[in-house]
Design a protein around this motif. Sequence first.
Motif, PDB file in Angstrom:
ATOM      1  N   HIS A   1     -25.602  -6.248  18.159  1.00 20.63           N
ATOM      2  CA  HIS A   1     -26.722  -6.553  17.275  1.00 20.63           C
ATOM      3  C   HIS A   1     -26.168  -7.076  15.945  1.00 20.63           C
ATOM      4  CE1 HIS A   1     -29.776  -3.695  19.438  1.00 20.63           C
ATOM      5  NE2 HIS A   1     -29.119  -4.472  20.273  1.00 20.63           N
ATOM      6  N   THR A   2     -27.042  -7.504  15.058  1.00 18.66           N
ATOM      7  CA  THR A   2     -26.618  -8.018  13.754  1.00 18.66           C
ATOM      8  C   THR A   2     -27.279  -7.200  12.663  1.00 18.66           C
ATOM      9  OG1 THR A   2     -26.334 -10.252  14.632  1.00 18.66           O
ATOM     10  CG2 THR A   2     -26.553 -10.036  12.243  1.00 18.66           C
ATOM     11  N   LEU A   3     -26.468  -6.685  11.747  1.00 25.30           N
ATOM     12  CA  LEU A   3     -26.939  -5.861  10.637  1.00 25.30           C
ATOM     13  C   LEU A   3     -26.822  -6.686   9.366  1.00 25.30           C
ATOM     14  CD1 LEU A   3     -27.885  -2.973   9.814  1.00 25.30           C
ATOM     15  CD2 LEU A   3     -25.467  -2.426   9.476  1.00 25.30           C
ATOM     16  N   GLN A   4     -27.959  -6.917   8.696  1.00 28.41           N
ATOM     17  CA  GLN A   4     -27.970  -7.759   7.504  1.00 28.41           C
ATOM     18  C   GLN A   4     -28.471  -6.981   6.297  1.00 28.41           C
ATOM     19  OE1 GLN A   4     -30.200 -11.464   7.759  1.00 28.41           O
ATOM     20  NE2 GLN A   4     -28.986 -12.342   6.103  1.00 28.41           N
ATOM     21  N   THR A   5     -27.782  -7.154   5.172  1.00 34.55           N
ATOM     22  CA  THR A   5     -28.234  -6.592   3.903  1.00 34.55           C
ATOM     23  C   THR A   5     -28.713  -7.725   3.005  1.00 34.55           C
ATOM     24  OG1 THR A   5     -26.006  -6.703   2.981  1.00 34.55           O
ATOM     25  CG2 THR A   5     -26.669  -4.628   4.021  1.00 34.55           C
ATOM     26  N   TYR A   6     -29.511  -7.358   1.953  1.00 40.96           N
ATOM     27  CA  TYR A   6     -30.211  -8.368   1.164  1.00 40.96           C
ATOM     28  C   TYR A   6     -29.871  -8.328  -0.319  1.00 40.96           C
ATOM     29  CZ  TYR A   6     -32.667  -9.251   5.464  1.00 40.96           C
ATOM     30  OH  TYR A   6     -32.940  -9.580   6.775  1.00 40.96           O
ATOM     31  N   GLY A   7     -28.766  -7.696  -0.682  1.00 41.62           N
ATOM     32  CA  GLY A   7     -28.235  -7.820  -2.026  1.00 41.62           C
ATOM     33  C   GLY A   7     -29.161  -7.335  -3.111  1.00 41.62           C
ATOM     34  N   THR A   8     -29.762  -8.257  -3.846  1.00 47.23           N
ATOM     35  CA  THR A   8     -30.631  -7.888  -4.957  1.00 47.23           C
ATOM     36  C   THR A   8     -31.967  -7.321  -4.502  1.00 47.23           C
ATOM     37  OG1 THR A   8     -31.280 -10.223  -5.075  1.00 47.23           O
ATOM     38  CG2 THR A   8     -29.618  -9.462  -6.647  1.00 47.23           C
ATOM     39  N   GLN A   9     -32.251  -7.380  -3.220  1.00 45.15           N
ATOM     40  CA  GLN A   9     -33.307  -6.552  -2.630  1.00 45.15           C
ATOM     41  C   GLN A   9     -32.598  -5.482  -1.806  1.00 45.15           C
ATOM     42  OE1 GLN A   9     -37.207  -6.572   0.322  1.00 45.15           O
ATOM     43  NE2 GLN A   9     -36.226  -8.500  -0.125  1.00 45.15           N
ATOM     44  N   ALA A  10     -32.696  -4.241  -2.256  1.00 45.26           N
ATOM     45  CA  ALA A  10     -31.927  -3.157  -1.633  1.00 45.26           C
ATOM     46  C   ALA A  10     -32.552  -2.799  -0.289  1.00 45.26           C
ATOM     47  CB  ALA A  10     -31.888  -1.946  -2.549  1.00 45.26           C
ATOM     48  N   ARG A  11     -32.203  -3.596   0.700  1.00 48.56           N
ATOM     49  CA  ARG A  11     -32.833  -3.488   2.010  1.00 48.56           C
ATOM     50  C   ARG A  11     -31.845  -3.956   3.066  1.00 48.56           C
ATOM     51  NH1 ARG A  11     -38.672  -6.438   3.260  1.00 48.56           N
ATOM     52  NH2 ARG A  11     -38.959  -5.736   5.422  1.00 48.56           N
ATOM     53  N   MET A  12     -31.972  -3.422   4.268  1.00 43.25           N
ATOM     54  CA  MET A  12     -31.175  -3.921   5.387  1.00 43.25           C
ATOM     55  C   MET A  12     -31.990  -3.878   6.665  1.00 43.25           C
ATOM     56  SD  MET A  12     -28.317  -0.936   5.822  1.00 43.25           S
ATOM     57  CE  MET A  12     -28.740   0.806   5.727  1.00 43.25           C
ATOM     58  N   ARG A  13     -31.650  -4.793   7.577  1.00 43.05           N
ATOM     59  CA  ARG A  13     -32.357  -4.920   8.850  1.00 43.05           C
ATOM     60  C   ARG A  13     -31.350  -5.071   9.979  1.00 43.05           C
ATOM     61  NH1 ARG A  13     -36.766  -9.584   8.674  1.00 43.05           N
ATOM     62  NH2 ARG A  13     -38.443  -8.130   9.189  1.00 43.05           N
ATOM     63  N   GLU A  14     -31.749  -4.596  11.152  1.00 39.87           N
ATOM     64  CA  GLU A  14     -30.958  -4.793  12.365  1.00 39.87           C
ATOM     65  C   GLU A  14     -31.731  -5.699  13.309  1.00 39.87           C
ATOM     66  OE1 GLU A  14     -29.300  -2.285  16.231  1.00 39.87           O
ATOM     67  OE2 GLU A  14     -29.738  -1.224  14.359  1.00 39.87           O
ATOM     68  N   TYR A  15     -31.057  -6.783  13.728  1.00 40.82           N
ATOM     69  CA  TYR A  15     -31.641  -7.734  14.673  1.00 40.82           C
ATOM     70  C   TYR A  15     -31.001  -7.584  16.042  1.00 40.82           C
ATOM     71  CZ  TYR A  15     -33.387 -10.401  10.611  1.00 40.82           C
ATOM     72  OH  TYR A  15     -34.006 -10.803   9.451  1.00 40.82           O
ATOM     73  N   GLN A  16     -31.834  -7.604  17.063  1.00 34.01           N
ATOM     74  CA  GLN A  16     -31.318  -7.749  18.418  1.00 34.01           C
ATOM     75  C   GLN A  16     -30.867  -9.190  18.641  1.00 34.01           C
ATOM     76  OE1 GLN A  16     -34.729  -6.301  20.737  1.00 34.01           O
ATOM     77  NE2 GLN A  16     -33.459  -4.587  21.429  1.00 34.01           N
ATOM     78  N   PRO A  17     -30.115  -9.470  19.715  1.00 35.55           N
ATOM     79  CA  PRO A  17     -29.721 -10.856  19.993  1.00 35.55           C
ATOM     80  C   PRO A  17     -30.905 -11.810  20.136  1.00 35.55           C
ATOM     81  CG  PRO A  17     -28.347  -9.367  21.257  1.00 35.55           C
ATOM     82  CD  PRO A  17     -29.409  -8.517  20.603  1.00 35.55           C
ATOM     83  N   ASN A  18     -32.075 -11.288  20.544  1.00 32.72           N
ATOM     84  CA  ASN A  18     -33.253 -12.154  20.656  1.00 32.72           C
ATOM     85  C   ASN A  18     -33.982 -12.336  19.328  1.00 32.72           C
ATOM     86  OD1 ASN A  18     -34.583  -9.737  20.250  1.00 32.72           O
ATOM     87  ND2 ASN A  18     -35.545  -9.652  22.270  1.00 32.72           N
ATOM     88  N   GLY A  19     -33.437 -11.769  18.254  1.00 38.50           N
ATOM     89  CA  GLY A  19     -34.025 -11.928  16.929  1.00 38.50           C
ATOM     90  C   GLY A  19     -35.034 -10.869  16.549  1.00 38.50           C
ATOM     91  N   ALA A  20     -35.344  -9.951  17.456  1.00 37.50           N
ATOM     92  CA  ALA A  20     -36.315  -8.911  17.147  1.00 37.50           C
ATOM     93  C   ALA A  20     -35.737  -7.913  16.148  1.00 37.50           C
ATOM     94  CB  ALA A  20     -36.738  -8.180  18.423  1.00 37.50           C
TER      95      ALA A  20
END
Length: 493
Positions: free
Chosen positions: A444-463
């Motif tokens: 999966h892909t784990l993304q953080t948003y820097g100046t927005q203190a938030r993170m999301r995990e995406y499945q390979p299909n983008g969900a």
Amino acid sequence: MRWLSLVLLVACSGDDDKDGGTAPSPIDTATVDTTTTPTGTSLPTDSTGSTASTGSTGITGDTGGGTGHTGLAIVQLSNVLGAVHPELGSLVEVSWSQNQPADVFVEYSYDKGEWHRSPARSLDAGPHEELLLGVPYGTDVTWRVVVDGGVSSAEQVTTTDPLPTMPVPFVNTLVASEVDADADHVLVSVTSASLGSPWWVLILDRQGRVVWARQSDPNRTSLHPRLSHDGTRILHDQNAFWALFSLSEGSVQKIAIDGTLDHEWLTPGLHHPHQEMPDGSLAYGAFTGAYQESLIVVSPNGSVENLWDCNAWAASAGASAFCASNTLNYDEATDTFLFSFWTYETVVQIDGQGNTLRWFGHAPGSYSFSPADSAFWFQHGAHLTPQGTLLISTHQAEQDVSLVAREYTIDTVNEQLVEVWNAGVDQGIAGQQMGDAYRTPGGHTLQTYGTQARMREYQPNGAVVWDVSFVGAALIGRATALPDLYELAPPRL
């Protein structure tokens, strides 16, 4: 240490552990027979008539040192104690003594009906210690020392310390059955105000509970916590630039999960990225003057090598801005660095000897993008995946501060980055500055948003299967998915 004494009884509940095994029924003994129960032998029962579970071992109710059991090894547990770690208040330290060699682990529970266990260890007679990991702050944890084969000490309850004053995670989305099953926890850093404010490096679970936290030193910034090269230690960056604008101070500490310091590299000029090398050296981007930057490698003994000079590359490429990096990642498979410069919106690939191989982005001579609208802007986190693709966090477009993740194959023949995957496009999740995107162990892909203190995990299909915000936080640093907290534990007695 706030020790809790134990009335020594061999006892345990019949609850299922997390791995699906059945915990043994309680018996009124303090000994464990580690020899195999002969075929046809009746197992001992507790006061209610329940049969004690033995797995591959037998159990004796004889507490008199094995009388009547000539030749049988009797395991006895004593001095079974537990306490909260004096500095890291979510860790519970358990200790005990045993009179015989045996395979031993600790079972513990902090969610109703769910049991966890430390790794089983083959231990000699004598005193021993274990850590209980993954327990949230401010939580009652029930635990017991277990001799492999099914018998345990009596249960004790220890309460972890309250959560320190810090930004609090809030789970916006959790699809528990769809998150990466190989990553129960995430290492990340946050701060409540500005770059120069106190930072917290923390580990949280999928429910958004903080299970480990370590504050940066005074006047230090921790933007890039990450794992050591072998994945067994935490690298806690103590960056002095953003707090003091100092080019002469700063360090990166290599620590175990209990705070034990394995090594500390002095890193003058550190302002953003760093990574441990296979030989134990530390590579980092160092300001060597007013926006003059080099790729520095510090050996374990402290010797320093200036491996690559950004200003020299920029002059040769005809790039007119100044040098300021935001990410450095080393790929062992290709023996190359990917060095990302926000000032050029360009990523430079450098080999292990300091030779410039190619660059991607917007500096003169960069690879082009295919399709053209897949170009990255104000990129962070550039690195090579195990498949050899380039994964990066980027603004969606040049004038759009929404952050997306993009993945490219590197076409060296046509000198192109060919987009093969993206996530977050047109979803409007803003990150004015900073942000990263890295793969989890399960892809999966784990993304953080820097100046927005938030993170999301995406499945390979983008969900999106996990989405966490930090209440009271102004900034979020790098995030790394963790497969096993016990990999981060130091050697135990």
